[in-house]
Design an enzyme around this catalytic site. Structure first.
Site, PDB file in Angstrom:
ATOM      1  N   ASP A  10       0.849  -1.192   0.000  1.00  0.00           N
ATOM      2  CA  ASP A  10       0.000   0.000   0.000  1.00  0.00           C
ATOM      3  C   ASP A  10       0.885   1.243   0.000  1.00  0.00           C
ATOM      4  O   ASP A  10       0.949   1.988   0.983  1.00  0.00           O
ATOM      5  CB  ASP A  10      -0.941  -0.029   1.209  1.00  0.00           C
ATOM      6  N   LYS A  32       0.630  -7.732  -3.206  1.00  0.00           N
ATOM      7  CA  LYS A  32      -0.710  -7.241  -3.517  1.00  0.00           C
ATOM      8  C   LYS A  32      -0.626  -5.784  -3.941  1.00  0.00           C
ATOM      9  O   LYS A  32      -0.064  -4.953  -3.228  1.00  0.00           O
ATOM     10  CB  LYS A  32      -1.635  -7.372  -2.308  1.00  0.00           C
ATOM     11  N   ASP A  59      -5.693  -6.166  -6.495  1.00  0.00           N
ATOM     12  CA  ASP A  59      -6.865  -6.022  -5.619  1.00  0.00           C
ATOM     13  C   ASP A  59      -7.663  -4.784  -6.025  1.00  0.00           C
ATOM     14  O   ASP A  59      -7.549  -3.731  -5.414  1.00  0.00           O
ATOM     15  CB  ASP A  59      -6.329  -5.914  -4.177  1.00  0.00           C
ATOM     16  N   LEU A  60      -8.465  -4.919  -7.091  1.00  0.00           N
ATOM     17  CA  LEU A  60      -9.240  -3.764  -7.585  1.00  0.00           C
ATOM     18  C   LEU A  60     -10.741  -3.910  -7.297  1.00  0.00           C
ATOM     19  O   LEU A  60     -11.510  -2.994  -7.576  1.00  0.00           O
ATOM     20  CB  LEU A  60      -9.007  -3.563  -9.095  1.00  0.00           C
ATOM     21  N   LYS A  61     -11.148  -5.050  -6.774  1.00  0.00           N
ATOM     22  CA  LYS A  61     -12.546  -5.255  -6.317  1.00  0.00           C
ATOM     23  C   LYS A  61     -13.576  -4.753  -7.322  1.00  0.00           C
ATOM     24  O   LYS A  61     -14.366  -3.855  -7.033  1.00  0.00           O
ATOM     25  CB  LYS A  61     -12.767  -4.588  -4.962  1.00  0.00           C
ATOM     26  N   LEU A  62     -13.597  -5.363  -8.493  1.00  0.00           N
ATOM     27  CA  LEU A  62     -14.526  -4.910  -9.539  1.00  0.00           C
ATOM     28  C   LEU A  62     -15.988  -5.168  -9.146  1.00  0.00           C
ATOM     29  O   LEU A  62     -16.303  -6.186  -8.530  1.00  0.00           O
ATOM     30  CB  LEU A  62     -14.217  -5.617 -10.869  1.00  0.00           C
ATOM     31  N   HIS A  63     -16.859  -4.232  -9.539  1.00  0.00           N
ATOM     32  CA  HIS A  63     -18.297  -4.337  -9.248  1.00  0.00           C
ATOM     33  C   HIS A  63     -19.035  -3.452 -10.244  1.00  0.00           C
ATOM     34  O   HIS A  63     -19.048  -2.232 -10.098  1.00  0.00           O
ATOM     35  CB  HIS A  63     -18.549  -3.865  -7.806  1.00  0.00           C
ATOM     36  N   ASP A  64     -19.609  -4.058 -11.289  1.00  0.00           N
ATOM     37  CA  ASP A  64     -20.315  -3.290 -12.318  1.00  0.00           C
ATOM     38  C   ASP A  64     -21.237  -4.258 -13.052  1.00  0.00           C
ATOM     39  O   ASP A  64     -21.379  -5.412 -12.632  1.00  0.00           O
ATOM     40  CB  ASP A  64     -19.297  -2.632 -13.269  1.00  0.00           C
ATOM     41  N   ILE A  65     -21.842  -3.838 -14.150  1.00  0.00           N
ATOM     42  CA  ILE A  65     -22.711  -4.764 -14.872  1.00  0.00           C
ATOM     43  C   ILE A  65     -21.839  -5.868 -15.494  1.00  0.00           C
ATOM     44  O   ILE A  65     -20.649  -5.649 -15.771  1.00  0.00           O
ATOM     45  CB  ILE A  65     -23.566  -4.053 -15.949  1.00  0.00           C
ATOM     46  N   ASN A  67     -21.326  -7.257 -18.374  1.00  0.00           N
ATOM     47  CA  ASN A  67     -20.581  -7.022 -19.621  1.00  0.00           C
ATOM     48  C   ASN A  67     -19.341  -6.149 -19.393  1.00  0.00           C
ATOM     49  O   ASN A  67     -18.257  -6.419 -19.922  1.00  0.00           O
ATOM     50  CB  ASN A  67     -21.512  -6.372 -20.649  1.00  0.00           C
ATOM     51  N   THR A 119     -14.805  -5.892   5.567  1.00  0.00           N
ATOM     52  CA  THR A 119     -14.671  -5.979   7.030  1.00  0.00           C
ATOM     53  C   THR A 119     -14.987  -4.637   7.694  1.00  0.00           C
ATOM     54  O   THR A 119     -15.167  -4.563   8.899  1.00  0.00           O
ATOM     55  CB  THR A 119     -13.260  -6.450   7.425  1.00  0.00           C
ATOM     56  N   ARG A 181      -1.940  -9.722  12.444  1.00  0.00           N
ATOM     57  CA  ARG A 181      -1.041  -8.976  13.331  1.00  0.00           C
ATOM     58  C   ARG A 181      -0.193  -9.953  14.126  1.00  0.00           C
ATOM     59  O   ARG A 181      -0.645 -11.047  14.438  1.00  0.00           O
ATOM     60  CB  ARG A 181      -1.848  -8.096  14.308  1.00  0.00           C
ATOM     61  N   GLN A 190      -7.658  -2.231  12.001  1.00  0.00           N
ATOM     62  CA  GLN A 190      -8.284  -3.541  11.852  1.00  0.00           C
ATOM     63  C   GLN A 190      -8.998  -3.900  13.151  1.00  0.00           C
ATOM     64  O   GLN A 190      -8.600  -3.457  14.233  1.00  0.00           O
ATOM     65  CB  GLN A 190      -7.246  -4.623  11.522  1.00  0.00           C
ATOM     66  N   ARG A 211       0.834  -3.443   6.932  1.00  0.00           N
ATOM     67  CA  ARG A 211       1.681  -2.665   7.848  1.00  0.00           C
ATOM     68  C   ARG A 211       2.609  -3.455   8.764  1.00  0.00           C
ATOM     69  O   ARG A 211       3.721  -2.983   9.021  1.00  0.00           O
ATOM     70  CB  ARG A 211       0.794  -1.686   8.637  1.00  0.00           C
TER      71      ARG A 211
END
Ligand code: C5P
Length: 233
Positions: A10, A32, A59-65, A67, A119, A181, A190, A211
């Site tokens: 990160d 990552k 880690d882009l966490k796609l969420h769309d229609i 297609n 989370t 941790r 967290q 971290r």
């Protein structure tokens, strides 16, 4: 497919990331890359780190229609990453489309895992804002089952949920678990955390550690401690 420790890089820039990875000399930890670094540096950062010999979880966490997700996944697959993810909330049709887009002409593809509930989402917010009036554990398990029946390889979840996910979706269904941790260390933002050794006991396949490694006085030593606790038999 062995157990592995994935370092959450990160960082804000390529320079910071490469500087960090060079500390590892010959070793090539699994990395990552999240939204911050990817949006700052673009696909070149993926090519660059891949060329250096690291496995990459993008880690882009796609969420769309469906297609749109299918076409986006086609692009990500061409970057030759090793693991990508979507939000299970996009429904089974979206997850199936994602899998479709990821699969290359020769049949190979990166691993695809789903985020169930973030989370950071509490049960109270899920009820009041998302109008999902069920216990959060039940929602997480149902989303994991949806991911499994869509053909995905696994889910991102808390190590505390890993055993239950495997029970519901099968031993081979991967659990990728952040929230790690070391014993006695601060938890930061967290909430539900476990040590690498405990994550191993709950059956996690991959731990994602940010971290505790990136901010350590000696990151290589901290990484090696994770590997010792999590991977060693
Ligand atoms: O620094 P830390 O070890 O908390 O980093 C955990 C990494 O895992 C971060 O990149 C964070 O975005 C990611 N993550 C998470 N919880 C999730 C999904 C991803 O902590 N549910």
């Amino acid at each position: 497919m062995g157990k592995d420790v994935i370092i959450a890089c990160d960082f804000k820039s390529r320079a910071e990331t490469v500087g960090f990875l060079e500390l590892f000399k010959g070793r090539k930890p699994y990395v990552k890359i999240g939204m911050e670094l990817f949006y700052a540096e673009g696909p070149d950062i993926v090519r660059d780190i891949k060329e250096r010999g690291h496995n990459i979880f993008l880690d882009l966490k796609l969420h769309d229609i469906p297609n749109t997700v299918m076409k986006a996944m086609k692009v990500l697959s061409s970057l030759n990453v090793d693991m990508v993810n979507v939000h299970a909330a996009g429904t089974r049709a979206m997850m199936e489309a994602a899998l479709n887009g990821l699969t290359r002409d020769d049949g190979t593809r990166p691993l695809l895992v789903a985020v169930t509930q973030l989370t950071s989402t509490s049960e109270e917010r899920m009820k009041n804002e998302l109008l999902i009036d069920r216990p959060i554990d039940e929602v997480v398990m149902r989303y994991a089952e949806n991911a499994a029946s869509s053909g995905l390889d696994g889910v991102v979840c808390s190590p505390l949920e890993a055993a239950k996910v495997k029970e519901a979706c099968g031993k081979g269904f991967l659990t990728v678990t952040p929230g790690i941790r070391f014993e006695g260390a601060g938890v930061g933002d967290q909430v539900r955390v476990t040590t690498p050794a405990d994550a191993k006991k709950t059956g996690s396949d991959y731990i994602v550690v940010g971290r505790p490694v990136t901010q350590a006085d000696d990151p290589v030593c901290a990484y090696e401690r994770c590997v010792r606790e999590f991977c060693d038999r």
